[in-house]
Design an enzyme around this catalytic site. Structure first.
Site, PDB file in Angstrom:
ATOM      1  N   ASN A   6      -4.572  -4.602  -5.463  1.00 14.90           N
ATOM      2  CA  ASN A   6      -3.952  -3.355  -5.918  1.00 14.90           C
ATOM      3  C   ASN A   6      -4.379  -2.222  -4.983  1.00 14.90           C
ATOM      4  O   ASN A   6      -5.507  -1.732  -5.060  1.00 14.90           O
ATOM      5  CB  ASN A   6      -4.412  -3.074  -7.369  1.00 14.90           C
ATOM      6  N   LYS A   8      -3.269   0.754  -4.901  1.00 16.89           N
ATOM      7  CA  LYS A   8      -3.167   2.079  -5.539  1.00 16.89           C
ATOM      8  C   LYS A   8      -2.461   3.073  -4.586  1.00 16.89           C
ATOM      9  O   LYS A   8      -1.532   2.683  -3.908  1.00 16.89           O
ATOM     10  CB  LYS A   8      -4.556   2.554  -5.983  1.00 16.89           C
ATOM     11  N   HIS A  91      -2.011  -0.138 -16.294  1.00 17.79           N
ATOM     12  CA  HIS A  91      -3.314   0.028 -15.639  1.00 17.79           C
ATOM     13  C   HIS A  91      -4.022   1.222 -16.279  1.00 17.79           C
ATOM     14  O   HIS A  91      -3.373   2.210 -16.642  1.00 17.79           O
ATOM     15  CB  HIS A  91      -3.114   0.260 -14.130  1.00 17.79           C
ATOM     16  N   GLU A  93      -5.619   3.589 -15.128  1.00 18.66           N
ATOM     17  CA  GLU A  93      -5.361   4.890 -14.482  1.00 18.66           C
ATOM     18  C   GLU A  93      -4.037   5.482 -14.970  1.00 18.66           C
ATOM     19  O   GLU A  93      -3.923   6.692 -15.142  1.00 18.66           O
ATOM     20  CB  GLU A  93      -5.383   4.726 -12.953  1.00 18.66           C
ATOM     21  N   GLU A 159      -9.662  -5.459 -17.502  1.00 19.76           N
ATOM     22  CA  GLU A 159     -10.282  -4.520 -16.564  1.00 19.76           C
ATOM     23  C   GLU A 159     -11.065  -3.465 -17.342  1.00 19.76           C
ATOM     24  O   GLU A 159     -10.498  -2.418 -17.717  1.00 19.76           O
ATOM     25  CB  GLU A 159      -9.200  -3.804 -15.759  1.00 19.76           C
ATOM     26  N   GLY A 165     -14.071   0.649  -9.913  1.00 14.47           N
ATOM     27  CA  GLY A 165     -14.531   1.547  -8.854  1.00 14.47           C
ATOM     28  C   GLY A 165     -15.980   1.999  -8.982  1.00 14.47           C
ATOM     29  O   GLY A 165     -16.399   2.924  -8.291  1.00 14.47           O
ATOM     30  N   SER A 201     -14.392  -3.723  -9.801  1.00 16.22           N
ATOM     31  CA  SER A 201     -15.476  -3.864  -8.821  1.00 16.22           C
ATOM     32  C   SER A 201     -15.662  -5.286  -8.281  1.00 16.22           C
ATOM     33  O   SER A 201     -16.783  -5.705  -7.980  1.00 16.22           O
ATOM     34  CB  SER A 201     -16.799  -3.359  -9.404  1.00 16.22           C
TER      35      SER A 201
HETATM   36  P1  PGA Z   1     -11.710  -1.740  -8.184  1.00 13.99           P
HETATM   37  O1  PGA Z   1     -10.321  -1.493  -8.932  1.00 13.99           O
HETATM   38  O2  PGA Z   1     -11.685  -3.157  -7.657  1.00 13.99           O
HETATM   39  O3  PGA Z   1     -11.741  -0.716  -7.097  1.00 13.99           O
HETATM   40  O4  PGA Z   1     -12.797  -1.567  -9.180  1.00 13.99           O
HETATM   41  C1  PGA Z   1      -9.754  -2.481  -9.727  1.00 13.99           C
HETATM   42  C2  PGA Z   1      -8.485  -1.984 -10.375  1.00 13.99           C
HETATM   43  O5  PGA Z   1      -8.423  -0.805 -10.747  1.00 13.99           O
HETATM   44  O6  PGA Z   1      -7.513  -2.731 -10.516  1.00 13.99           O
END
Ligand code: PGA
Length: 250
Positions: A6, A8, A91, A93, A159, A165, A201
């Protein structure tokens, strides 16, 4: 085994080119499937670049209606027309910044399925929910409310928000418990096929440990999928892990 990258709202034409150029002579394994989720505007660019590489493309989101006066949105049909096979929905976000609700995500998932896209529905608790011991109930509500009425196969990505992150990942036993619960929750509604990915992560140092957990069918990778070196390190660790397992089984 499935690795979802992903991206983003990151990368540009130059860096995408660089990324894909480094995959040209790479020996992919049939056992590990890859799907890249670029920013929407680069879907077509990426699609033309990947040519015969064994990589799928997906959208990071789609609207819950087929078309209309929705400035700035993207439809499931447009994703499909430009070569997407998958779409990420819900997601955290988007749930946080775009106020997406479970009901909205369910409609998007239904439309995605009608459009022959495979939805990956994201669920995950925040830290206070986890610390209050309410993670499983929280996820249960998200899944029950987001699941489309009809589907043959569904992918859920677990997740935890506190892991995205941050460099922190849940303990193996927490991932195991949650993935088992997710499968049971889906099966309590329907006996259709469900695959559960872990996201948050994921990197080359923890991928093997994560994949070794029961019912982890793959990973959704954010930050560590942006650089080709990190991405290939994750990919090759997944392949090595599967080879190891196959050898033990033989
Ligand atoms: P990350 O993001 O691997 O940077 O923690 C995962 C995600 O948001 O799908």
């Amino acid at each position: 085994m499935f690795i979802a990258a992903n991206w983003k709202m990151n990368l540009d034409k130059k860096s995408i080119n660089f990324f894909i150029e480094h995959l040209r002579d790479y020996k992919f394994s049939d056992d590990v499937n890859v799907c890249i989720f670029p920013p929407t505007i680069y879907i077509n660019f990426l699609n033309e670049l990947i040519n015969n590489l064994p990589i799928s493309i997906g959208g990071q989101n789609c609207h819950n209606l087929s078309f209309g006066a929705y400035t700035g949105e993207v439809s499931a049909a447009s994703l499909k027309e430009f070569g997407c096979e998958y779409v990420i929905l819900g997601h955290s976000e988007r749930r946080i910044y775009n106020k997406e609700t479970n009901q909205h995500i369910q409609k998007c998932a239904e439309l995605a399925i009608e459009t022959n896209l495979k939805p990956i529905i994201c669920v995950g608790e925040n830290l206070s929910v986890r610390e209050n011991g309410k993670a499983i109930n929280f996820i249960k509500k998200q899944i029950i409310e987001c699941l489309p009425e009809k589907f043959e196969e569904i992918i859920i990505a677990y997740e935890p928000i506190w892991s995205i992150g941050t460099g922190k990942i849940p303990h193996k036993t927490e991932i195991k418990e949650m993935h088992k619960n997710i499968i049971e929750i889906v099966n309590s509604k329907t006996k259709k096929n469900v695959k559960v990915l872990y996201g948050g992560s994921v990197n080359e140092n923890n991928i093997e440990e994560i994949l070794s957990v029961n019912n982890v069918c793959g990973v959704l990778v954010g930050g560590a999928s942006l650089k080709i070196k990190d991405f290939l390190a994750i990919y090759s660790s997944a392949v090595k892990y599967l080879d190891k397992i196959h050898n033990i089984e033989d």
